[in-house]
Write an enzyme that holds these catalytic residues in place. Structure first.
Site, PDB file in Angstrom:
ATOM      1  N   THR A   1       2.136  21.442 -28.793  1.00 53.36           N
ATOM      2  CA  THR A   1       2.430  21.556 -30.215  1.00 53.36           C
ATOM      3  C   THR A   1       1.136  21.613 -31.012  1.00 53.36           C
ATOM      4  OG1 THR A   1       2.496  19.170 -30.531  1.00 53.36           O
ATOM      5  CG2 THR A   1       4.549  20.245 -29.882  1.00 53.36           C
TER       6      THR A   1
ATOM      7  N   GLU B   1       9.186  23.068 -29.216  1.00 48.42           N
ATOM      8  CA  GLU B   1      10.159  22.407 -28.354  1.00 48.42           C
ATOM      9  C   GLU B   1      11.324  23.322 -27.982  1.00 48.42           C
ATOM     10  OE1 GLU B   1       8.233  19.206 -30.913  1.00 48.42           O
ATOM     11  OE2 GLU B   1       8.880  21.288 -31.132  1.00 48.42           O
TER      12      GLU B   1
ATOM     13  N   LYS C   1       8.162  12.738 -54.204  1.00 50.28           N
ATOM     14  CA  LYS C   1       9.040  11.845 -54.954  1.00 50.28           C
ATOM     15  C   LYS C   1       8.358  11.468 -56.254  1.00 50.28           C
ATOM     16  CE  LYS C   1      12.491   8.306 -54.231  1.00 50.28           C
ATOM     17  NZ  LYS C   1      13.091   7.342 -53.273  1.00 50.28           N
TER      18      LYS C   1
ATOM     19  N   TRP D   1      13.412  13.629 -56.125  1.00 50.04           N
ATOM     20  CA  TRP D   1      12.764  14.463 -55.121  1.00 50.04           C
ATOM     21  C   TRP D   1      12.442  15.853 -55.662  1.00 50.04           C
ATOM     22  CZ3 TRP D   1      10.840  12.025 -51.212  1.00 50.04           C
ATOM     23  CH2 TRP D   1      11.482  10.901 -50.679  1.00 50.04           C
TER      24      TRP D   1
END
Length: 534
Positions: free
Chosen positions: A182, A325, A436, A441
Site C-alpha cells: 500500500t 487490498e 469538523k 461536518w
C-alpha cells in the site's frame, strides 16, 4: 486444487490463453529515449519460459521472494508472469517510495533476488547496505547507465541467454503470487498478498461488460505503474482477453502520452486524474483521441467538468473506486438500464459518483458501532468491501491493522459514503479528511470538486486547519492553469454559488504543485503539517 483434467486459476493460465488466442498481438513500449519498440504475447511467453528455466540458477524456488524496482516495460512484465509461474513470490517496489520505505519493503518481503532497471541503479545504489536480505541483483538493460555499485549484478539478457526454456506446471491456486504494498501514508506500507486464484478471478471480473469490458480488439495503455497493484491488474486481464498492451516507461509527460495515444491507436487507458487534467490543459487536437473509447480514472475524485470535456472529445471517462487490498477494483461508473432514458447531462453526472460495485464485489455501510445502515441514498456511514479476490488480512503487519481494518470478512475502506437504492455509491470523504467546523461536518472532496469546476483551477486539495473559534476550518491549496490570474476573492465568490456558505474556505494558498503520495494522490498529511501553524 482443481478437478482432474480441469483448468487451474493461475497466472500461467492467463499467459497460456494470450499466447493461444493472440500470439501475434503486440505489446508495445517506449524505450528510455522514447523510441517505440515491442514484442508479442507469443514471444513474451517464450521469454517467460526461459526466465522460469533461469530462476533456479538464482536460487529461486517455491516461495522465494523476488523484488522488482523498474518502470513499466515488456521486460518488467516478464517477471510478473515468470516469478509466480515458478512458484515464487513477486514483490514489486514502488520507485517513488522514500529510501526508508524502499529498504523496509525489501526487508519485509524477505526478498532474496532483486531486479532493477539500469536507469534506476543510481537511485538504488546508496541503499545497498540496507538491502541485506538480497543475495543477487539482476539488471534490466533499458538504455540507462548502470551504476558502478552494480558491477557484480547479472544482466537480465545474459541470464536468459544461458537458460533453457521450461514450461512450468500450473501452480496451486491458493499459493501467493505477489505481494502488493500500500501507499504507506501513515506508517510503513502494508503488504497485501494476492494468490494465483485472486489474480485470475480479478482478471475475469475486469473483462466483464460491467467492469472494464476488455476484449481482444482493445489496445490498453496503463498509465498506472506495474508496482501499484500490478497496474490495477490490467496486464493480467489483457492476457486473459488477448488484448494489446502499451507501456510508456518513465515517459509520463502530457506530450509523450499524447503521442502514444495517437501512434498506438489506444482504445482504453487508465490512470489517476493528474494525467487527464494535464492532458486536458494541453488541449491536443481531436485526432489524438480518434481511437480512444474510454478512460478509467481512479485515485481521487474526477471534476465533473473534466468528464464533460472528454465526452466532447468522444471519450467516456469512468470514475473507478479501488484499493490495493482489492487489486484496485471495487466499483466503476456505468449507466444502468433503468437510467438509460435520462437526459445525456444526467447520465454524465453519474460518472461523478463512484459508480456501481463490479461483479464479484459486495458493499455495505456501517455506523460507528458496526451496525449495518440502509442503502437509501441519504444515510451515510463507513463503506466496507468484500470481494472474490480481495485480501482478508495484511501479511505480517507489525501492528493491529488486521484487527482495525478487517472484521467479519469485510475490509474497512475509511471512506464515508451513501449508496443509492439502485447501487450508485457517493463518497462524501475519507473519514480522516472530514473537516469538523463548529460541530458540523464539511466534505473536503465536495469542496475540491467544486473548486476544480472553476475554469482557471487545475488542481485543488482541501484540508482542515486549526481555528480558535470553530476548532477547524477548511484551507484550499490551489494550482491554477497556466496563464491565468485567479484570486482568492474570485474563488470564494465562485464557491458561494456552489456550496453552503460555511463550507467555503477562509484561506486559499496558491502553489505551483501539490505534494503527491507515492501512488500519485494528494498528500494531505503533508499539507496539514505545512499549514497547521500558520
Amino acid at each position: 486444487m482443481t478437478a482432474q483434467g480441469g483448468i487451474g486459476l493461475s497466472v500461467g493460465t492467463l499467459l497460456r490463453r494470450a499466447a493461444a488466442v493472440a500470439p501475434d498481438k503486440e505489446i508495445r513500449e517506449a524505450d528510455l529515449a522514447g523510441r517505440p519498440t515491442g514484442t508479442s504475447w507469443g514471444a513474451l511467453r517464450r521469454r517467460v519460459h526461459r526466465l522460469v528455466g533461469a530462476l533456479p540458477r538464482l536460487g529461486v524456488g517455491q516461495g522465494t521472494a523476488v523484488a522488482t524496482f523498474a518502470w513499466n516495460s515488456t521486460r518488467h512484465l516478464e517477471w510478473f508472469f515468470g516469478v509466480p509461474m515458478a512458484g515464487a513470490v513477486l514483490a514489486p517496489v514502488n520507485v517513488r517510495f522514500s529510501d526508508e520505505q524502499i529498504a523496509w519493503v525489501v526487508a519485509h518481503a524477505r526478498a532474496e533476488v532483486m531486479v532493477v532497471d539500469a536507469s534506476l541503479t543510481g537511485q538504488l545504489a546508496p541503499l545497498l547496505p540496507r538491502l541485506g536480505s538480497v543475495r543477487r541483483f539482476v539488471v534490466i538493460p533499458d538504455g540507462g547507465t548502470v551504476d558502478p555499485a552494480f558491477t557484480d549484478a547479472l544482466s537480465y539478457e545474459e541470464l536468459l541467454a544461458g537458460a533453457d526454456p521450461v514450461e512450468p506446471r500450473d501452480v496451486a491456486e491458493n499459493r501467493i503470487a505477489c505481494l502488493c504494498y500500500t501507499g504507506g501514508t501513515t506508517g510503513n506500507p502494508k503488504a497485501v498478498a494476492h494468490s494465483h486464484r485472486s489474480l485470475a478471478l480479478h482478471s475475469l471480473a475486469v473483462c466483464t461488460a460491467d467492469a472494464f469490458a476488455i476484449r481482444e480488439s482493445d489496445v490498453i495503455l496503463p498509465l498506472t505503474p506495474l508496482f501499484h497493484a500490478a497496474a490495477w491488474g490490467l496486464p493480467y486481464a489483457a492476457a486473459m482477453a488477448g488484448a494489446g498492451l502499451v507501456f510508456t516507461g518513465p515517459h509520463l509527460k502530457p506530450g509523450a502520452i499524447t503521442e502514444t495515444l495517437e501512434r498506438e491507436q489506444v482504445t482504453l487507458s487508465a490512470g489517476v486524474p493528474t494525467f487527464w487534467l494535464a492532458l486536458d490543459e494541453l488541449d491536443p487536437p481531436k485526432e489524438v483521441f480518434a481511437s480512444l473509447e474510454r478512460i478509467v480514472c481512479g485515485g481521487s475524485a474526477i471534476p465533473s467538468g473534466l468528464v464533460r470535456r472528454y465526452a466532447d472529445r468522444g471519450v467516456t471517462m469512468q470514475q473507478g473506486l479501488g484499493m490495493t487490498e482489492n487489486m484496485a477494483l471495487v466499483a466503476l461508473t456505468n449507466v444502468r438500464s433503468s437510467r438509460a432514458s435520462q437526459p445525456a447531462e444526467k447520465q454524465l453526472d453519474l460518472h461523478h459518483t463512484q459508480g456501481l460495485a463490479v461483479p464479484g464485489v459486495e458493499l455495505r455501510l456501517v455506523d460507528g458501532s458496526g451496525g449495518v445502515l440502509p442503502h437509501d441514498g441519504v444515510t451515510q456511514g463507513e463503506l466496507e468491501v468484500r470481494s472474490l479476490w480481495g485480501a482478508v488480512r495484511y501479511e505480517r503487519p507489525g501492528d493491529d491493522s488486521n484487527t482495525t481494518k478487517f472484521h467479519d470478512g469485510w475490509l474497512r475502506s475509511g471512506d464515508i459514503a451513501s449508496i443509492e437504492p439502485d447501487g450508485y455509491i457517493r463518497i462524501t470523504d475519507r473519514s480522516k479528511d472530514l473537516i469538523k467546523s463548529g460541530g458540523e461536518w464539511i466534505s473536503s472532496i465536495a469542496v475540491e470538486s467544486a473548486l476544480m469546476e472553476h475554469p482557471d483551477v487545475r488542481e485543488a486539495a482541501v484540508v482542515a486547519v486549526p481555528d480558535s473559534r470553530w476548532q477547524e476550518r477548511p484551507l484550499a491549496v490551489v494550482v491554477t492553469r497556466a496563464g491565468t490570474s485567479v484570486t482568492a476573492y474570485d474563488l470564494r465568490s465562485f464557491l458561494r454559488g456552489e456550496l453552503p456558505k460555511w463550507w467555503v474556505p477562509d484561506r486559499f494558498e496558491f502553489v505551483a504543485e501539490l505534494p503527491k503520495t507515492a501512488t500519485n494522490k494528494f498528500d494531505k498529511k503533508v499539507l496539514r503539517s505545512r499549514y497547521a501553524d500558520q
